[in-house]
Design a protein around this motif. Structure first.
Motif, PDB file in Angstrom:
ATOM      1  N   ALA A  33       0.787  -1.238   0.000  1.00 35.07           N
ATOM      2  CA  ALA A  33       0.000   0.000   0.000  1.00 35.07           C
ATOM      3  C   ALA A  33       0.817   1.285   0.000  1.00 35.07           C
ATOM      4  CB  ALA A  33      -0.950   0.001   1.201  1.00 35.07           C
ATOM      5  N   GLU A  34       1.988   1.276   0.606  1.00 36.09           N
ATOM      6  CA  GLU A  34       2.731   2.530   0.754  1.00 36.09           C
ATOM      7  C   GLU A  34       3.100   3.113  -0.600  1.00 36.09           C
ATOM      8  OE1 GLU A  34       6.229   4.219   3.628  1.00 36.09           O
ATOM      9  OE2 GLU A  34       6.637   2.364   2.556  1.00 36.09           O
ATOM     10  N   LYS A  35       2.752   4.387  -0.789  1.00 37.78           N
ATOM     11  CA  LYS A  35       3.098   5.146  -1.996  1.00 37.78           C
ATOM     12  C   LYS A  35       2.548   4.524  -3.277  1.00 37.78           C
ATOM     13  CE  LYS A  35       7.292   6.992   0.117  1.00 37.78           C
ATOM     14  NZ  LYS A  35       8.769   7.142   0.039  1.00 37.78           N
ATOM     15  N   ARG A  36       1.501   3.736  -3.159  1.00 38.46           N
ATOM     16  CA  ARG A  36       0.882   3.150  -4.342  1.00 38.46           C
ATOM     17  C   ARG A  36      -0.341   3.947  -4.794  1.00 38.46           C
ATOM     18  NH1 ARG A  36       0.054  -3.155  -4.344  1.00 38.46           N
ATOM     19  NH2 ARG A  36      -0.622  -2.539  -6.430  1.00 38.46           N
ATOM     20  N   THR A  37      -0.629   5.034  -4.071  1.00 35.79           N
ATOM     21  CA  THR A  37      -1.734   5.907  -4.450  1.00 35.79           C
ATOM     22  C   THR A  37      -1.180   7.298  -4.744  1.00 35.79           C
ATOM     23  OG1 THR A  37      -2.157   6.507  -2.142  1.00 35.79           O
ATOM     24  CG2 THR A  37      -3.362   4.625  -3.030  1.00 35.79           C
ATOM     25  N   ALA A  38      -1.833   7.986  -5.661  1.00 31.90           N
ATOM     26  CA  ALA A  38      -1.346   9.309  -6.065  1.00 31.90           C
ATOM     27  C   ALA A  38      -1.349  10.296  -4.905  1.00 31.90           C
ATOM     28  CB  ALA A  38      -2.203   9.835  -7.210  1.00 31.90           C
ATOM     29  N   GLY A  39      -2.362  10.201  -4.054  1.00 33.68           N
ATOM     30  CA  GLY A  39      -2.456  11.141  -2.943  1.00 33.68           C
ATOM     31  C   GLY A  39      -1.877  10.638  -1.648  1.00 33.68           C
ATOM     32  N   ARG A  40      -1.184   9.497  -1.688  1.00 34.44           N
ATOM     33  CA  ARG A  40      -0.626   8.869  -0.480  1.00 34.44           C
ATOM     34  C   ARG A  40      -1.740   8.628   0.549  1.00 34.44           C
ATOM     35  NH1 ARG A  40       2.636   8.710  -3.944  1.00 34.44           N
ATOM     36  NH2 ARG A  40       4.849   9.288  -3.838  1.00 34.44           N
ATOM     37  N   THR A  41      -2.831   8.046   0.066  1.00 41.43           N
ATOM     38  CA  THR A  41      -3.992   7.817   0.936  1.00 41.43           C
ATOM     39  C   THR A  41      -4.291   6.321   1.084  1.00 41.43           C
ATOM     40  OG1 THR A  41      -5.435   8.122  -0.990  1.00 41.43           O
ATOM     41  CG2 THR A  41      -5.075  10.042   0.439  1.00 41.43           C
ATOM     42  N   GLY A  42      -3.275   5.492   1.013  1.00 42.89           N
ATOM     43  CA  GLY A  42      -3.469   4.061   1.230  1.00 42.89           C
ATOM     44  C   GLY A  42      -3.464   3.721   2.716  1.00 42.89           C
ATOM     45  N   ILE A  43      -4.255   2.728   3.095  1.00 43.39           N
ATOM     46  CA  ILE A  43      -4.290   2.304   4.502  1.00 43.39           C
ATOM     47  C   ILE A  43      -4.454   0.785   4.558  1.00 43.39           C
ATOM     48  CG2 ILE A  43      -6.788   2.701   4.694  1.00 43.39           C
ATOM     49  CD1 ILE A  43      -6.191   3.579   7.639  1.00 43.39           C
TER      50      ILE A  43
END
Length: 225
Positions: A135-145
């Protein structure tokens, strides 16, 4: 009781993730694993207890060691030498250590003897490793949990990406963690994960409401390790 996830559990978790993510720009990753660590070192530490107990027994009652030497060899030899007694002591200690290790291969006992603090650290460490991979840094907005459940330890962790960390703290997820663990303790891991997803989704919707540009960046499915 050994907990297992069913196909129905997997479907419920996937559906819950989709519903939660429909309300926010966050991306929820749910992971379940049978156990987070083999705890080999715990077994080793406990196996040392009977080994040192044998040494303490020999120091306390050295005549007992001589009696055992004569008993095992039939008592036909002369009084044993110091070297012979120490050799017998080494055999006893090694035997106790080996038997203890074999008994501790049974994981339920090993888990029972593992301190709660050790379980907490190992589960947390594994959760962070999984988060970095999934999950880490896998979203454009850094909104993974990440919602991480380790079933053997009956422990869970929530690990969030940097944008979420800026607007939340550990207390934010208390309700989600409580809901998850409550169901897990009742033998319903799937329901527990769903309950945690619903509460995490509510927090994400509050801080990161969904925008028109949002895309589904991580598949909505339960990951089993």
């Amino acid at each position: 009781m050994v907990m297992k996830l069913t196909d129905a559990d997997r479907e419920k978790v996937s559906a819950a993730i989709a519903v939660a993510e429909a309300k926010s720009n966050g991306e929820i990753v749910a992971v379940a694993t049978p156990i987070s660590d083999p705890y080999h070192d715990v077994a080793l530490h406990w196996a040392l207890v009977p080994l040192f107990a044998v040494l303490a027994w020999a120091a306390w009652r050295p005549t007992a060691l001589a009696w055992w030497y004569n008993f095992l060899l039939g008592g036909w030899q002369s009084d044993p030498t110091t070297s012979q007694l120490l050799t017998l002591l080494m055999v006893f200690a090694a035997l106790k250590f080996t038997v203890a290790l074999l008994i501790l291969k049974w994981m339920p006992l090993r888990l029972l003897l593992t301190p709660h603090a050790t379980k907490h650290r190992r589960v947390r460490r594994r959760a962070v490793v999984v988060f970095k991979a999934a999950a880490e840094k896998r979203t454009a907005g850094r909104t993974g949990i990440l919602i991480y459940l380790s079933m053997a330890e009956r422990r869970a962790e929530i690990v969030a990406d940097e944008a979420i960390l800026k607007v939340t703290d550990d207390h934010t997820w208390g309700e989600a963690m409580a809901a998850l663990i409550a169901d897990v303790r009742e033998g319903r891991p799937g329901d527990g994960i769903v309950a945690a997803i619903e509460r995490v989704g509510a927090v994400l919707a509050e801080h990161f409401p969904r925008t028109a540009e949002d895309t589904n960046e991580i598949p909505d499915k339960l990951i089993e390790l």
